[in-house]
Design an enzyme around this catalytic site. Structure first.
Site, PDB file in Angstrom:
ATOM      1  N   ASN A  21      14.125   3.521   4.162  1.00 51.33           N
ATOM      2  CA  ASN A  21      13.382   2.489   4.689  1.00 51.33           C
ATOM      3  C   ASN A  21      12.310   3.406   5.763  1.00 51.33           C
ATOM      4  O   ASN A  21      12.516   4.203   6.359  1.00 51.33           O
ATOM      5  CB  ASN A  21      14.031   1.614   5.831  1.00 51.33           C
ATOM      6  CG  ASN A  21      12.974   0.503   6.235  1.00 51.33           C
ATOM      7  OD1 ASN A  21      12.181   0.051   5.384  1.00 51.33           O
ATOM      8  ND2 ASN A  21      13.263   0.128   7.634  1.00 51.33           N
TER       9      ASN A  21
ATOM     10  N   HIS B  20       9.695   2.588   9.046  1.00 50.42           N
ATOM     11  CA  HIS B  20       9.380   1.495  10.161  1.00 50.42           C
ATOM     12  C   HIS B  20       8.163   2.115  10.838  1.00 50.42           C
ATOM     13  O   HIS B  20       8.010   3.269  10.971  1.00 50.42           O
ATOM     14  CB  HIS B  20      10.957   1.642  10.980  1.00 50.42           C
ATOM     15  CG  HIS B  20      10.633   0.498  12.133  1.00 50.42           C
ATOM     16  ND1 HIS B  20      10.827  -0.655  11.995  1.00 50.42           N
ATOM     17  CD2 HIS B  20      10.353   0.676  13.220  1.00 50.42           C
ATOM     18  CE1 HIS B  20      10.640  -1.483  13.014  1.00 50.42           C
ATOM     19  NE2 HIS B  20      10.369  -0.358  14.049  1.00 50.42           N
TER      20      HIS B  20
ATOM     21  N   LEU C 102      10.660  -7.288   3.735  1.00 53.42           N
ATOM     22  CA  LEU C 102      11.205  -8.196   5.007  1.00 53.42           C
ATOM     23  C   LEU C 102      12.606  -8.780   5.079  1.00 53.42           C
ATOM     24  O   LEU C 102      12.919  -9.167   6.080  1.00 53.42           O
ATOM     25  CB  LEU C 102      10.069  -9.095   5.120  1.00 53.42           C
ATOM     26  CG  LEU C 102       8.513  -8.459   5.416  1.00 53.42           C
ATOM     27  CD1 LEU C 102       7.727  -9.574   5.784  1.00 53.42           C
ATOM     28  CD2 LEU C 102       8.755  -7.387   6.674  1.00 53.42           C
TER      29      LEU C 102
ATOM     30  N   ASP D 184      17.746  -0.905  11.225  1.00 52.79           N
ATOM     31  CA  ASP D 184      16.853  -0.019  11.539  1.00 52.79           C
ATOM     32  C   ASP D 184      18.011   1.090  12.442  1.00 52.79           C
ATOM     33  O   ASP D 184      17.461   1.735  13.451  1.00 52.79           O
ATOM     34  CB  ASP D 184      15.805  -0.458  12.537  1.00 52.79           C
ATOM     35  CG  ASP D 184      14.591  -1.256  12.093  1.00 52.79           C
ATOM     36  OD1 ASP D 184      14.617  -1.060  10.938  1.00 52.79           O
ATOM     37  OD2 ASP D 184      14.162  -2.195  12.836  1.00 52.79           O
TER      38      ASP D 184
ATOM     39  N   SER E  77       0.879  -1.199   0.062  1.00 48.72           N
ATOM     40  CA  SER E  77       0.075  -0.067   0.122  1.00 48.72           C
ATOM     41  C   SER E  77       0.830   1.246   0.062  1.00 48.72           C
ATOM     42  O   SER E  77       0.414   2.170  -0.593  1.00 48.72           O
ATOM     43  CB  SER E  77      -1.019   0.191   1.274  1.00 48.72           C
ATOM     44  OG  SER E  77      -0.010   0.240   2.445  1.00 48.72           O
TER      45      SER E  77
HETATM   46  C1  GRF Z   1       4.283  -0.875   6.690  1.00 48.76           C
HETATM   47  O1  GRF Z   1       3.926  -0.573   8.013  1.00 48.76           O
HETATM   48  C2  GRF Z   1       5.893  -0.271   6.942  1.00 48.76           C
HETATM   49  O2  GRF Z   1       6.060   0.774   7.858  1.00 48.76           O
HETATM   50  C3  GRF Z   1       6.580  -1.695   7.254  1.00 48.76           C
HETATM   51  O3  GRF Z   1       5.931  -2.801   6.545  1.00 48.76           O
HETATM   52  C4  GRF Z   1       4.581  -2.202   6.213  1.00 48.76           C
HETATM   53  C5  GRF Z   1       4.112  -2.261   4.740  1.00 48.76           C
HETATM   54  O4  GRF Z   1       2.928  -2.009   4.505  1.00 48.76           O
HETATM   55  N1  GRF Z   1       8.165  -1.509   6.938  1.00 48.76           N
HETATM   56  P1  GRF Z   1       2.613  -2.143   3.007  1.00 48.76           P
HETATM   57  O5  GRF Z   1       2.731  -3.426   2.480  1.00 48.76           O
HETATM   58  O6  GRF Z   1       3.051  -0.907   2.314  1.00 48.76           O
HETATM   59  O7  GRF Z   1       0.860  -1.905   3.252  1.00 48.76           O
END
Ligand code: GRF
Length: 214
Positions: free
Chosen positions: A129, A131, A112, A172, A41
Protein backbone atom coordinates in the site's frame (compact mmCIF):
# COMPACT_ATOMS: atom_id res chain seq x y z
CA UNK A 1 16.15 -7.70 -20.01
CA UNK A 2 18.65 -10.44 -19.37
CA UNK A 3 20.74 -11.01 -22.44
CA UNK A 4 22.97 -13.94 -22.78
CA UNK A 5 25.16 -14.33 -25.72
CA UNK A 6 25.83 -17.85 -26.60
CA UNK A 7 28.60 -18.59 -28.92
CA UNK A 8 27.87 -21.76 -30.73
CA UNK A 9 30.55 -23.20 -32.91
CA UNK A 10 29.41 -25.02 -35.93
CA UNK A 11 31.74 -26.51 -38.40
CA UNK A 12 30.85 -26.11 -41.96
CA UNK A 13 33.53 -27.70 -43.90
CA UNK A 14 36.66 -26.10 -42.54
CA UNK A 15 35.16 -22.69 -41.65
CA UNK A 16 33.93 -22.30 -38.05
CA UNK A 17 30.69 -20.25 -37.79
CA UNK A 18 29.74 -18.33 -34.63
CA UNK A 19 26.05 -17.67 -34.13
CA UNK A 20 24.73 -15.37 -31.43
CA UNK A 21 21.45 -16.10 -29.70
CA UNK A 22 19.66 -13.61 -27.45
CA UNK A 23 17.67 -15.24 -24.68
CA UNK A 24 15.02 -13.18 -22.91
CA UNK A 25 14.36 -13.47 -19.18
CA UNK A 26 12.73 -16.88 -19.06
CA UNK A 27 10.95 -16.34 -15.73
CA UNK A 28 7.22 -15.91 -16.23
CA UNK A 29 5.94 -12.36 -15.79
CA UNK A 30 4.65 -11.68 -12.30
CA UNK A 31 0.95 -10.88 -12.43
CA UNK A 32 -0.04 -7.71 -10.59
CA UNK A 33 -3.50 -6.44 -9.67
CA UNK A 34 -4.05 -2.84 -8.64
CA UNK A 35 -6.92 -1.97 -6.30
CA UNK A 36 -7.98 1.66 -6.48
CA UNK A 37 -11.07 3.67 -5.52
CA UNK A 38 -10.46 7.00 -7.19
CA UNK A 39 -8.57 8.90 -9.83
CA UNK A 40 -5.80 6.37 -10.21
CA UNK A 41 -2.89 8.63 -11.10
CA UNK A 42 -0.59 6.23 -9.25
CA UNK A 43 -2.16 3.26 -11.01
CA UNK A 44 -1.45 4.97 -14.32
CA UNK A 45 2.22 5.50 -13.46
CA UNK A 46 2.49 1.85 -12.48
CA UNK A 47 0.79 0.66 -15.68
CA UNK A 48 3.14 2.84 -17.74
CA UNK A 49 6.18 1.59 -15.84
CA UNK A 50 5.41 -2.09 -16.40
CA UNK A 51 3.96 -1.73 -19.91
CA UNK A 52 6.99 -3.27 -21.60
CA UNK A 53 8.53 -4.94 -18.59
CA UNK A 54 9.95 -8.42 -18.65
CA UNK A 55 9.49 -8.73 -14.89
CA UNK A 56 5.81 -8.06 -14.36
CA UNK A 57 2.56 -7.06 -15.99
CA UNK A 58 -0.51 -5.35 -14.64
CA UNK A 59 -3.20 -7.88 -15.38
CA UNK A 60 -6.11 -6.37 -13.48
CA UNK A 61 -7.43 -3.05 -12.22
CA UNK A 62 -10.05 -3.63 -9.56
CA UNK A 63 -12.24 -0.92 -8.05
CA UNK A 64 -15.08 -0.70 -5.57
CA UNK A 65 -16.33 2.43 -7.40
CA UNK A 66 -17.96 1.77 -10.78
CA UNK A 67 -17.40 5.42 -11.79
CA UNK A 68 -13.81 5.71 -10.58
CA UNK A 69 -11.56 7.42 -13.12
CA UNK A 70 -8.97 4.69 -12.65
CA UNK A 71 -11.21 2.50 -14.85
CA UNK A 72 -10.78 4.95 -17.75
CA UNK A 73 -7.05 4.86 -17.25
CA UNK A 74 -7.16 1.05 -17.37
CA UNK A 75 -8.87 1.21 -20.79
CA UNK A 76 -6.11 3.46 -22.07
CA UNK A 77 -3.58 0.74 -21.24
CA UNK A 78 -5.84 -2.14 -22.33
CA UNK A 79 -5.78 -3.57 -18.84
CA UNK A 80 -8.92 -5.53 -17.91
CA UNK A 81 -10.91 -4.13 -15.02
CA UNK A 82 -13.23 -5.51 -12.39
CA UNK A 83 -15.66 -3.73 -10.11
CA UNK A 84 -17.04 -5.07 -6.89
CA UNK A 85 -19.08 -3.92 -3.90
CA UNK A 86 -17.85 -3.89 -0.31
CA UNK A 87 -20.14 -6.86 0.34
CA UNK A 88 -18.60 -8.77 -2.56
CA UNK A 89 -15.16 -8.06 -1.19
CA UNK A 90 -16.15 -9.12 2.32
CA UNK A 91 -17.74 -12.36 1.10
CA UNK A 92 -14.72 -13.50 -0.88
CA UNK A 93 -15.74 -12.63 -4.44
CA UNK A 94 -12.77 -10.31 -4.94
CA UNK A 95 -10.42 -12.96 -3.56
CA UNK A 96 -11.92 -15.54 -5.93
CA UNK A 97 -11.31 -13.17 -8.84
CA UNK A 98 -7.68 -12.57 -7.81
CA UNK A 99 -7.15 -16.32 -7.55
CA UNK A 100 -8.83 -16.96 -10.90
CA UNK A 101 -6.52 -14.38 -12.48
CA UNK A 102 -3.52 -16.04 -10.82
CA UNK A 103 -2.45 -12.75 -9.29
CA UNK A 104 0.97 -12.81 -7.61
CA UNK A 105 1.02 -9.33 -6.05
CA UNK A 106 -1.73 -6.90 -5.05
CA UNK A 107 -1.01 -3.18 -5.15
CA UNK A 108 -3.27 -0.80 -3.21
CA UNK A 109 -3.09 2.60 -4.88
CA UNK A 110 -5.68 4.87 -3.33
CA UNK A 111 -7.92 2.01 -2.22
CA UNK A 112 -10.28 3.29 0.45
CA UNK A 113 -11.84 0.14 1.91
CA UNK A 114 -10.34 -1.88 4.71
CA UNK A 115 -9.03 -5.09 3.24
CA UNK A 116 -10.52 -8.21 4.88
CA UNK A 117 -8.16 -10.49 6.79
CA UNK A 118 -8.73 -13.40 4.37
CA UNK A 119 -7.44 -11.23 1.56
CA UNK A 120 -4.32 -10.04 3.40
CA UNK A 121 -3.57 -13.63 4.44
CA UNK A 122 -3.87 -14.83 0.87
CA UNK A 123 -1.00 -12.49 -0.13
CA UNK A 124 1.52 -12.60 2.71
CA UNK A 125 4.29 -10.09 1.92
CA UNK A 126 2.72 -9.73 -1.51
CA UNK A 127 0.27 -6.92 -0.86
CA UNK A 128 1.60 -3.36 -0.77
CA UNK A 129 0.00 0.00 0.00
CA UNK A 130 1.04 3.61 -0.41
CA UNK A 131 0.18 6.14 2.27
CA UNK A 132 0.47 9.89 1.65
CA UNK A 133 2.37 10.73 4.86
CA UNK A 134 5.28 9.58 6.94
CA UNK A 135 3.82 6.69 8.95
CA UNK A 136 3.37 6.08 11.81
CA UNK A 137 2.32 9.74 11.82
CA UNK A 138 -1.02 10.57 10.21
CA UNK A 139 -2.10 6.97 9.72
CA UNK A 140 -5.01 4.87 10.89
CA UNK A 141 -8.75 5.12 10.60
CA UNK A 142 -10.04 8.23 8.85
CA UNK A 143 -6.58 9.27 7.72
CA UNK A 144 -6.84 9.21 3.95
CA UNK A 145 -6.71 11.67 1.07
CA UNK A 146 -7.15 15.30 1.99
CA UNK A 147 -7.71 14.54 5.67
CA UNK A 148 -4.05 13.59 5.89
CA UNK A 149 -2.79 16.78 4.27
CA UNK A 150 -5.14 18.94 6.34
CA UNK A 151 -3.86 17.32 9.53
CA UNK A 152 -0.24 17.80 8.43
CA UNK A 153 -0.95 21.50 7.74
CA UNK A 154 -2.83 22.00 11.03
CA UNK A 155 0.09 20.52 12.96
CA UNK A 156 2.51 22.95 11.29
CA UNK A 157 4.79 20.15 10.12
CA UNK A 158 8.05 21.16 8.47
CA UNK A 159 8.04 18.04 6.33
CA UNK A 160 5.82 15.27 5.10
CA UNK A 161 6.25 12.45 2.60
CA UNK A 162 5.15 9.03 1.49
CA UNK A 163 5.24 5.59 3.01
CA UNK A 164 5.11 2.35 1.06
CA UNK A 165 4.38 -0.62 3.26
CA UNK A 166 3.28 -4.22 3.23
CA UNK A 167 -0.34 -4.75 4.20
CA UNK A 168 -1.33 -6.81 7.20
CA UNK A 169 -4.48 -7.12 9.25
CA UNK A 170 -3.97 -3.76 10.98
CA UNK A 171 -4.54 -0.69 8.88
CA UNK A 172 -1.33 1.20 8.01
CA UNK A 173 0.76 -0.99 10.32
CA UNK A 174 2.46 -3.44 7.95
CA UNK A 175 6.22 -3.44 7.54
CA UNK A 176 7.49 -0.18 6.03
CA UNK A 177 9.59 -0.82 2.96
CA UNK A 178 10.18 2.74 1.73
CA UNK A 179 9.74 6.38 2.74
CA UNK A 180 10.57 9.61 0.94
CA UNK A 181 10.39 13.10 2.44
CA UNK A 182 9.51 16.56 1.14
CA UNK A 183 9.93 19.85 2.99
CA UNK A 184 7.04 22.17 3.75
CA UNK A 185 6.88 25.87 4.49
CA UNK A 186 4.25 28.12 6.04
CA UNK A 187 2.85 29.03 2.61
CA UNK A 188 1.94 25.43 1.83
CA UNK A 189 -1.77 24.63 1.79
CA UNK A 190 -3.36 21.15 1.97
CA UNK A 191 -3.60 21.31 -1.84
CA UNK A 192 0.05 22.17 -2.37
CA UNK A 193 1.04 19.51 0.17
CA UNK A 194 -1.04 16.99 -1.80
CA UNK A 195 0.74 18.01 -5.00
CA UNK A 196 4.19 17.58 -3.43
CA UNK A 197 3.20 14.19 -2.07
CA UNK A 198 1.77 13.04 -5.40
CA UNK A 199 5.01 13.97 -7.09
CA UNK A 200 6.93 11.69 -4.72
CA UNK A 201 4.41 8.92 -5.17
CA UNK A 202 4.59 9.00 -8.95
CA UNK A 203 8.36 9.05 -8.89
CA UNK A 204 8.94 6.23 -6.41
CA UNK A 205 5.97 3.87 -6.23
CA UNK A 206 6.60 2.01 -9.52
CA UNK A 207 10.32 1.64 -8.74
CA UNK A 208 9.68 0.37 -5.23
CA UNK A 209 7.19 -2.20 -6.54
CA UNK A 210 9.77 -3.39 -9.04
CA UNK A 211 12.33 -3.69 -6.23
CA UNK A 212 9.89 -5.76 -4.21
CA UNK A 213 9.37 -8.15 -7.11
CA UNK A 214 13.06 -8.70 -7.55
C1 GRF B 1 -2.54 8.79 -2.99
O1 GRF B 1 -2.18 9.98 -2.40
C2 GRF B 1 -2.21 7.62 -2.10
O2 GRF B 1 -1.16 7.85 -1.24
C3 GRF B 1 -3.45 7.45 -1.29
O3 GRF B 1 -4.51 7.77 -2.16
C4 GRF B 1 -4.04 8.67 -3.16
C5 GRF B 1 -4.44 8.10 -4.49
O4 GRF B 1 -4.20 9.01 -5.52
N1 GRF B 1 -3.51 6.15 -0.70
P1 GRF B 1 -4.43 8.59 -7.03
O5 GRF B 1 -5.85 8.06 -7.13
O6 GRF B 1 -3.42 7.56 -7.36
O7 GRF B 1 -4.25 9.85 -7.80
Amino acid sequence: MIKKHIAAWRHCGRIPLISQVTIKNSNPLKRLAILASGSGSNAEKIMAHFQHSDIAEITLIASNKPDAYVLERAKKFNVPSFTFSKKEMDTGILLDKLKAEKIDYVILAGFLLKVPVELTRAFPDRMVNIHPALLPKYGGKGMYGHFVHEAVKAAGEKETGITIHLVNENYDEGKIIFQAHTTLNELDTPDSIAAKVHELEHKYFPQVIEGLLE
